[in-house]
Structures are given as C-alpha cells and as structure tokens.
Design a protein around this motif. Structure first.
Motif, PDB file in Angstrom:
ATOM      1  N   MET A  23      23.365  12.030  25.770  1.00 39.44           N
ATOM      2  CA  MET A  23      23.467  10.795  26.547  1.00 39.44           C
ATOM      3  C   MET A  23      24.902  10.515  26.979  1.00 39.44           C
ATOM      4  SD  MET A  23      20.788   8.320  24.504  1.00 39.44           S
ATOM      5  CE  MET A  23      20.827   6.982  25.710  1.00 39.44           C
ATOM      6  N   VAL A  24      25.858  10.733  26.064  1.00 36.93           N
ATOM      7  CA  VAL A  24      27.243  10.437  26.415  1.00 36.93           C
ATOM      8  C   VAL A  24      27.762  11.444  27.447  1.00 36.93           C
ATOM      9  CG1 VAL A  24      28.487  11.807  24.655  1.00 36.93           C
ATOM     10  CG2 VAL A  24      29.400   9.604  25.381  1.00 36.93           C
ATOM     11  N   ALA A  25      27.291  12.686  27.380  1.00 32.87           N
ATOM     12  CA  ALA A  25      27.689  13.675  28.389  1.00 32.87           C
ATOM     13  C   ALA A  25      27.128  13.292  29.753  1.00 32.87           C
ATOM     14  CB  ALA A  25      27.182  15.060  27.984  1.00 32.87           C
ATOM     15  N   GLU A  26      25.890  12.817  29.764  1.00 32.25           N
ATOM     16  CA  GLU A  26      25.265  12.422  31.036  1.00 32.25           C
ATOM     17  C   GLU A  26      25.927  11.178  31.608  1.00 32.25           C
ATOM     18  OE1 GLU A  26      20.804  11.206  32.642  1.00 32.25           O
ATOM     19  OE2 GLU A  26      21.030  12.654  31.007  1.00 32.25           O
ATOM     20  N   GLN A  27      26.207  10.187  30.752  1.00 34.23           N
ATOM     21  CA  GLN A  27      26.812   8.950  31.241  1.00 34.23           C
ATOM     22  C   GLN A  27      28.212   9.195  31.801  1.00 34.23           C
ATOM     23  OE1 GLN A  27      25.833   5.304  29.771  1.00 34.23           O
ATOM     24  NE2 GLN A  27      27.841   4.346  29.875  1.00 34.23           N
ATOM     25  N   THR A  28      28.966  10.095  31.200  1.00 37.31           N
ATOM     26  CA  THR A  28      30.335  10.366  31.662  1.00 37.31           C
ATOM     27  C   THR A  28      30.373  11.439  32.753  1.00 37.31           C
ATOM     28  OG1 THR A  28      30.652  11.975  29.863  1.00 37.31           O
ATOM     29  CG2 THR A  28      31.359   9.705  29.446  1.00 37.31           C
ATOM     30  N   ASN A  29      29.184  11.917  33.159  1.00 35.00           N
ATOM     31  CA  ASN A  29      29.083  12.941  34.202  1.00 35.00           C
ATOM     32  C   ASN A  29      29.857  14.193  33.807  1.00 35.00           C
ATOM     33  OD1 ASN A  29      28.172  13.922  36.691  1.00 35.00           O
ATOM     34  ND2 ASN A  29      30.037  13.277  37.759  1.00 35.00           N
ATOM     35  N   SER A  30      29.718  14.574  32.515  1.00 41.01           N
ATOM     36  CA  SER A  30      30.481  15.704  31.971  1.00 41.01           C
ATOM     37  C   SER A  30      29.623  16.956  31.856  1.00 41.01           C
ATOM     38  CB  SER A  30      31.033  15.342  30.583  1.00 41.01           C
ATOM     39  OG  SER A  30      31.943  14.274  30.668  1.00 41.01           O
ATOM     40  N   LYS A  31      30.273  18.078  32.024  1.00 38.81           N
ATOM     41  CA  LYS A  31      29.603  19.370  31.897  1.00 38.81           C
ATOM     42  C   LYS A  31      29.241  19.620  30.424  1.00 38.81           C
ATOM     43  CE  LYS A  31      32.262  21.263  35.789  1.00 38.81           C
ATOM     44  NZ  LYS A  31      31.160  21.291  36.765  1.00 38.81           N
ATOM     45  N   VAL A  32      28.252  20.472  30.205  1.00 35.77           N
ATOM     46  CA  VAL A  32      27.746  20.720  28.863  1.00 35.77           C
ATOM     47  C   VAL A  32      27.737  22.211  28.552  1.00 35.77           C
ATOM     48  CG1 VAL A  32      26.309  18.641  28.799  1.00 35.77           C
ATOM     49  CG2 VAL A  32      25.365  20.784  29.718  1.00 35.77           C
ATOM     50  N   ASN A  33      27.737  22.547  27.254  1.00 35.91           N
ATOM     51  CA  ASN A  33      27.512  23.934  26.851  1.00 35.91           C
ATOM     52  C   ASN A  33      26.001  24.145  26.669  1.00 35.91           C
ATOM     53  OD1 ASN A  33      26.771  22.939  24.278  1.00 35.91           O
ATOM     54  ND2 ASN A  33      28.845  23.189  23.483  1.00 35.91           N
ATOM     55  N   TRP A  34      25.611  25.344  26.278  1.00 38.60           N
ATOM     56  CA  TRP A  34      24.172  25.632  26.225  1.00 38.60           C
ATOM     57  C   TRP A  34      23.436  24.775  25.198  1.00 38.60           C
ATOM     58  CZ3 TRP A  34      21.586  27.043  21.902  1.00 38.60           C
ATOM     59  CH2 TRP A  34      22.314  27.599  20.837  1.00 38.60           C
ATOM     60  N   TYR A  35      24.083  24.488  24.047  1.00 35.31           N
ATOM     61  CA  TYR A  35      23.426  23.668  23.023  1.00 35.31           C
ATOM     62  C   TYR A  35      23.272  22.229  23.503  1.00 35.31           C
ATOM     63  CZ  TYR A  35      22.675  21.081  18.696  1.00 35.31           C
ATOM     64  OH  TYR A  35      22.165  20.234  17.732  1.00 35.31           O
ATOM     65  N   GLN A  36      24.294  21.708  24.156  1.00 32.45           N
ATOM     66  CA  GLN A  36      24.204  20.350  24.700  1.00 32.45           C
ATOM     67  C   GLN A  36      23.181  20.274  25.827  1.00 32.45           C
ATOM     68  OE1 GLN A  36      28.350  19.983  25.639  1.00 32.45           O
ATOM     69  NE2 GLN A  36      28.928  19.401  23.548  1.00 32.45           N
ATOM     70  N   ALA A  37      23.002  21.398  26.533  1.00 33.20           N
ATOM     71  CA  ALA A  37      21.941  21.454  27.557  1.00 33.20           C
ATOM     72  C   ALA A  37      20.563  21.368  26.902  1.00 33.20           C
ATOM     73  CB  ALA A  37      22.058  22.738  28.371  1.00 33.20           C
ATOM     74  N   MET A  38      20.383  22.044  25.775  1.00 30.67           N
ATOM     75  CA  MET A  38      19.119  21.955  25.063  1.00 30.67           C
ATOM     76  C   MET A  38      18.887  20.525  24.560  1.00 30.67           C
ATOM     77  SD  MET A  38      17.729  24.000  21.685  1.00 30.67           S
ATOM     78  CE  MET A  38      18.642  22.926  20.571  1.00 30.67           C
TER      79      MET A  38
END
Length: 822
Positions: free
Chosen positions: A732-747
């Motif tokens: 959620m925090v990655a999505e709210q800050t419009n931040s890129k993710v690694n593969w685990y955060q993508a899962m």
C-alpha cells in the motif's frame, strides 16, 4: 502443596467431600434448621455480590465470592444436609459414596478436565442443548468407570499384598493413645532409611534448593510486577509444581553424571556448578536484555572467546575462584570417602532418564499430545510473548525447554528450489508491469510505520457509547487520506507480532501455533530476515520505552536497522514528556523525536516508530479528566478503565494532529502509515464468539505530506482500503507513493488487491467454510469470506504466498541467496 490459591483442584474437592463423613452429635432437627439458615444467607449474599462488585470495582471480578465450593457458608450448608442422610448403612451406599469421590477427584484434575472440556465443546458446537446432553453423557461415563474401579479395588486389591502392608502400617493409628509411640517408631525408621540413602537424599535436597533459587534469581526485585506478589510467596506457594518440575531435571542431571563418571562427589559438585552457572548466566542476561538464555543462543558457544571478553571482569574472577574451589573440594571429598557406584539397574535408569526428559520437550507445545496435557496440567505456561516472565514463573530450565519445540511452519505442497525460482520469475514480470506506470523510487521516500499502542475507536465495540468523539482529528485524517480498518491478529496483546507482519509482509496465521512470537522465537535463528527495511539505505527505529522487550534490540539489528532509539540506548530519546500520572512516555515524545530524525535526514529513510502511551493497565486513573467523554457501556465492560483509556487515545489524537502539521512543513516526501496494533486488554466484556471480528478491528490511515503529493504520491487510494491486514502495508505504501517495487513487493501488491484480508482466527463463530482453521479471511465489506469460492488464480496466488513465506522462514531460503531478497 499444589495450587494453594486455587480451589479448582482435586485435593480441595477430596477434603470437602470427606468432611461429610465427620458425624454430627446434634439432632436431625437442629441440623436441618442450621442448613436452612446457612443456605438462605449464602443465596442472599451470592445474589448480592454482583451488585457489590459492580458498585465497588466497576466490574464483576468479585461476583462469585459466595458461589465457590470453598465458601464456608456453602460447605457448612452441605455438611448439615448430608447429616440428614443415612450413610454407610449398606454396601450400596458405600459404593455410591466411593464412586462419587473418585469421579470428583478425576474430573477435577486440571490437565484432565481441560481435555474433557475440549471434547464436550467440539461435540456440542454452540448448541446449549447439545452441551447439556454431551456433558451428562460424559459425566455418566466417568461415574461408570469410577464405579468399575471401585469394584476392582474392593474385589481384587483388598486381598493384595499392597493393602495388607498399608493396613499393617496404619494399624496403630486406630487408637489415639498408641499414636505417639507409633510416630516415634516411624521417626526412627525414617532416620535409618535416610542414613541408608544419604547420597540420594542429598541430591534431592540440593536439586530442590537449586530449583527454587533458579526461579527466585530470575526476578529483578522482591515483588513480581506482572502478578504484583512477593516473589518468595509466588515461587513457594503458587508455582510449587514448577519448582518440583525443575528439581526433577536437576536431579536427573546429577544422576546421569554419577552414572557416567562413576564418582559421586565429582557428579554432585559438577552438577551444582553447571546449574549455578546457568542460573547466574540467565540472571545476567535478564538484567541486560530482559530475557533468559534461549535455545537459539547455544550456537554462540562457537564464539566463546568473544563472549568471555564481553563479560564483566569481576564476574570472570569470581567464576575462576569458584571453579578452583570446586576442584579442590572434589579432590578432598573423593580422597576422604569411599567410592560409591550405582547398581547396574540404577545406572541404566539414570542414563536413560535425563535424555528422555529432555526429548519430551519436543512435544510440550503439541496441543492435545499427552505430554502437552501433563506439562500444562502441572502449570507450565510457556508465555512466549514475555520470556522474562516465563523464566520467573516456570524457572529458566523449563522455560528454555519450552522454546525448543517450535515448529515454524508446515511445508506447503510443491516446495522445491525450482518452484521458488519459478515464483520469483513470475513476479519479476509483474514488477516490470507495475513499475512501468510508476515514477518514484521507494528508497528516496521517507516512510514511517507508526504502530500506535492499543489504538482502536471504542465506539465500534457492541454496547459501548460515548457522548463525545475522543479522536475527531484522526477521524478527519481518515476521511481525507487512505484509511480504513486493520484486522489485527492479536487481542489485548501481540504488539511485536504486528510489527513483524508490517515489516516482512508475512502473516502470523500461516505459522505453527507453537510459534507465537516471531521476534523472540524466529528472527534470531535466521541468517537472513528480508523486510521492507532492505529497500532503504538509512533505517531507524524509535520506541520511547525499554528496547529489550520482545528482544527488539536484537531483532532490529537482525533486520538491518542502523540506529535504535530507546530508553537506555546509546541513541538517546532526546525529548521526554509524560501526561498526568501515566508512567509511560507520551505519544508527543514519540513524534517529537521522530520529527528530529526527519529534519536531520538528507535522503530517503525508513523509520519504525512504536509508541507506548496507551499500554495497559487502564484502571489506575492516570488522567484527571478521564470522565469527560460520557462513557456508557454494557456486556460487562469496565467503564472506569474504558474512561481512562479513552482519555489516553484523545491525547494521541492531539499529538497526531500536531505531528501531521509539522510534517507538512517539511520539504521532503514523507508518508506515514499509522495503525493500532490491537484493542486494549482487560476492558471489554464482550464475547469473542459473538464480537470477535470487531474486537480485532483497529484504525489505520496512510498519509502523504504536501511535498510528497506534489511529487507523485496520491492523497487517497480508493479501492480495497476498507479492511486490510498488517501484511498489506508494504504494498500500500509503495502504491500510495507511486514507487517502483521488487518482485516480492509485486507479489504483495497482488495479494493486497486480489485476496481478502486475513488474520489469525478472531474467535468469532462462523459457519463460513474455510474460516474454522487458523487463518480467517475478511472481505472489503467486513464479512467473513469463503476461500473455497476463490478463482483458480486467487488460489494459486495464495499458494505462491505460502511457498515464499515458508522458504524464507522455515525452508532453505532459496529466495534470499545471492541477495535476491533483502
């Protein structure tokens, strides 16, 4: 001797039952009148006590004072009514009395009664009629078995040699005038027996003394703060079964050493020395880190040189002197006494006993296992969430063994190196798709995970109403930012578990029930502990309390946190404030110290912020204005405690408002994840069966400051936010800050969007399939969801998630090799 403070045990039942066999010399008429007077008085007081308890204590804690079996009025009432009944006039009445006595004793053995409780409840479900029927059937079965045992005793054992010896032993007790000579004779016989077994007797005495001392030395003051009782009274009178249990382990060590070394004094002194060193080491660790020695720390023996260099010089000198004295004493005793060896049988038993007892600990935490039933019946409470209290109440030896049997997680189907790499490749593609639409980097953001101790709006709880809103500022923040309810996997406790889930994205519900606190049981055993912390170059933790609780000082270091600010640390809590009589530092303390770090930081950073202001107890009237919110409550809720708690979260509300205002002034992208870890304990009287889900709902919001919003962060996410779990916050925090993710955060992003929230079963009764196990699923409407109705893709996603959690925490860590996960 056992559970002197607890009336619910077989000894008390037996004593009260046998009182009825004492004949009364009064007439039946007088006995009947006494019965009537006493029972009327008892019923009147039993009826009155709930009102007295509620009036004086604002709860029902004293309501049953005149309803217990040890209440003298009730005991005397029963005594006089029994005197009206002719007993022991025929063989049938004797059988009835003996059968009843045996049944009462058996059914009130705590370890046995717990098993019976589970059997009846499992069979009856939530039907009162079935509960009565099955309880009656089980009671009848126990009485039938008791009757058969009575028959067996009468018909067979009465003629046995054992009973003949017992009769001979006590034959002189039939007349009072022969009692003293009998007692003197037995005293002489006892002395002769002790002289013939003096070495074994000495071992027993030393074992008991060391056991009692080991429990006393685990306390840091003369009063145990958890139970608020004197430690000597607690150890000797409340925890006596555990003193004996620890003594058995110490005695078995002595016998084992004797059997191996074949020299009594060598075995005795070495055993005493080893146990004493264990006690001292455990105490030193408790003084340093508020926890005893743990099994995971045995691997530190390989670096014993470094450990010795860390020890205090006076401790080392004392240890060397004690060891030298022990060696001298061994030489003296062995040279001045005849060598005594054990018999072949005693040697074999001694060699087998210690390993058998130690190996039994592998089953102590297996619910329903016979060994588990026995140790829990003795009173062993593993208390994984507070290892120091576990050592104080169980002793350092038993508590150490409690931590051996920890199954992390069952292996999911299809686990292999190849399957884990397929999952990684699959979600790397997902990450590429997500990142195509995102502009920011997570490590350039300033992210704060703010765990607010016990924060949850009390107005959601059934039966509670408030005249005023105590958290109107946070309510306004929730309306204007990403917010909703978080489903906690704890109630009244479990703070560190919520921290663990938010930092790692792993859920407590997939772990074995024996792994109740990952911080103290798991993190220290793993070489790699990947978490959101690995995405940042600068990481800090702030906790305005003791850093040793839940072993945070060790855990944060294992996670890779650079600096940990807590009371007594090298990184000081700069600003310190308290409110009223509250002994804990306030939330303003937490936020002012966080602002200090935000202003210092030049680039992106992650801060784990854990507050302490609203920690229990809540019945001490910390705040002068604690009645200002017009509390009204039903269902047995403690209104006085609720009033104090409500006043506390009102102060949190003010502190959060000021914090947000200051954060908005900073020209840095800052995003705050604010969440309550669990509802407060010992306040609400609601049933978990009825209101379990509500009692696990805490408030959360995710707020991005003005600068962050101007640089790509969204103000409010609109989908899948009503009900979330702690594992969702990374995504959620990655999505709210419009931040890129690694593969685990993508899962985790897929899990957040495509699966309902999940948590350890809240205890709420449900007929929804798939929600009766350890994991419970809650959809975005706050309803229990049925995983059997999931799509094929959802089921595969859930299985992928389980495989990843297993690999990292219990498997071979294929996914963390070569830096794939940090």
């Amino acid at each position: 001797m056992f559970y002197l403070d607890n009336e619910d045990n077989p000894i008390i039942f037996m004593i009260i039952f046998l009182i009825g066999g004492i004949p009364s010399h009064s007439t039946k008429k007088h006995n009947f009148y006494r019965f009537l007077i006493l029972i009327v008085c008892d019923l009147f007081l039993a009826f009155l006590m709930p009102y007295i308890s509620s009036m004086n204590y604002s709860n029902l804690s004293r309501a049953s004072r005149f309803s217990t079996i040890s209440n003298p009025l009730l005991v005397l009432s029963a005594y006089y009514i029994v005197q009206l009944i002719p007993i022991y006039q025929n063989k049938l009445s004797r059988y009835v009395i003996r059968t009843s006595l045996l049944g009462l004793i058996v059914i009130n053995i705590s370890s046995f009664s717990h098993v019976l409780d589970r059997i009846v409840i499992d069979l009856a479900g939530h039907s009162t009629a079935k509960l009565i029927v099955f309880a009656a059937i089980l009671s009848a079965a126990i009485l039938a078995i008791s009757f058969l045992l009575v028959l067996f005793f009468d018909d067979h054992l009465r003629t046995s040699k054992l009973f003949h010896l017992v009769d001979l032993y006590f034959i002189n007790l039939k007349k009072w005038d022969s009692f003293i000579p009998w007692l003197l004779t037995k005293r002489k016989e006892f002395k002769i027996f002790i002289k013939g077994h003096v070495k074994i007797s000495a071992m027993i005495v030393f074992s008991y003394i060391l056991s009692a001392l080991s429990m006393l030395f685990m306390n840091v003051s003369w009063n145990n703060p958890t139970l608020n009782v004197n430690i000597i009274m607690m150890t000797i009178f409340k925890r006596q079964p555990l003193v004996i249990m620890n003594a058995i382990f110490i005695f078995s060590l002595m016998m084992f050493t004797w059997a191996i070394l074949r020299r009594y004094y060598v075995a005795l002194i070495i055993s005493i020395l080893v146990i004493s060193m264990w006690i001292v080491a455990s105490r030193l660790k408790i003084l340093a880190r508020n926890e005893p020695i743990m099994p995971s720390e045995l691997k530190m023996i390989s670096v014993w040189g470094s450990l010795i260099s860390m020890a205090n010089v006076s401790v080392l000198v004392t240890a060397v002197i004690v060891v030298l004295l022990a060696v001298c004493l061994i030489f003296y005793l062995e040279s001045h006494n005849k060598r005594t060896s054990l018999s072949v049988t005693a040697t074999i038993v001694s060699i087998i006993l210690l390993p058998s007892l130690l190996l039994s600990s592998l089953y102590w935490n297996h619910e329903g296992n016979p060994i588990n039933v026995v140790v829990r019946g003795i009173g062993d409470d593993s208390d994984f969430f507070n290892q120091m209290y576990g050592a104080q109440s169980n002793g350092p030896i038993v508590q150490f063994l409690n931590n051996i049997d920890v199954e992390v997680m069952s292996m999911p189907k299809g686990y292999s190196k190849a399957s884990m790499y397929r999952i990684r490749d699959k979600y790397q593609k997902e990450a590429a798709e997500i990142n195509f639409a995102r502009a920011n980097k997570l490590n350039k953001q300033n992210i704060i995970f703010n765990l607010s101790e016990s924060f949850a709006d009390p107005r959601r709880v059934s039966g509670v109403s408030l005249a005023d809103d105590p958290i109107n500022n946070i309510g306004e923040l929730k309306r204007n930012s990403t917010s909703g309810l978080m489903i906690s996997s704890g109630y009244g406790g479990g703070t560190a578990n919520m921290e663990y889930m938010t930092l790692t994205g792993f859920t407590l519900s997939l772990f074995s029930p024996t792994l109740t606190t990952p911080y103290t049981q798991l993190v220290g055993t793993l070489k790699h502990n990947p978490s959101i912390i690995g995405s940042f170059k600068m990481t800090k933790a702030i906790h305005p309390y003791l850093g040793t609780f839940y072993s945070r000082n060790v855990v944060y270091q294992k996670f890779g946190i650079d600096k940990f600010y807590y009371l007594g640390s090298r990184y000081k809590i700069k600003y310190q404030y308290k409110i009223g009589k509250n002994p804990y530092l306030s939330d303003q303390t937490a936020y002012d110290n966080t602002l200090d770090q935000l202003r210092k930081g030049k680039s992106g950073q992650f801060i784990q912020l854990t507050t302490m202001q609203n920690h229990l107890p809540y019945d001490h009237n910390y705040y002068k204005n604690h009645n200002e919110f017009g509390i009204h409550a039903k269902n047995g809720t403690d209104t006085n405690s609720l009033a104090d708690y409500t006043c506390g979260i009102h102060y949190t509300d003010k502190a959060v408002k000021q914090f947000i205002e200051e954060v908005d002034k900073l020209n840095k992208p800052i995003t705050i994840v604010f969440y309550g870890d669990h509802l407060p304990g010992n306040i609400y009287g609601n049933s978990l069966e009825k209101d379990g889900l509500v009692l696990h709902e805490t408030d959360y919001f995710i707020y991005s400051n003005k600068y962050a919003r101007e640089h790509g962060a969204v103000q409010k996410m609109l989908t899948n936010t009503n009900y979330v779990d702690p594992n969702d916050f990374i995504a959620m925090v990655a999505e709210q800050t419009n931040s890129k993710v690694n593969w685990y955060q993508a899962m985790l992003t897929d899990v957040y969007h495509k699966l309902p929230a999940f948590a350890v079963n809240t205890g709420q009764h449900t007929k929804v399939p798939g929600n009766s196990g350890r994991t419970q699923f809650i959809n975005n409407e706050g309803k229990l969801a049925n995983p059997k109705k999931w799509t094929k893709q959802q089921k595969q996603l859930w299985h992928d998630y389980k495989l990843v959690q297993y690999d990292v925490t219990a498997g071979k860590q294929y996914l963390v090799r070569d830096g794939q996960l940090k």
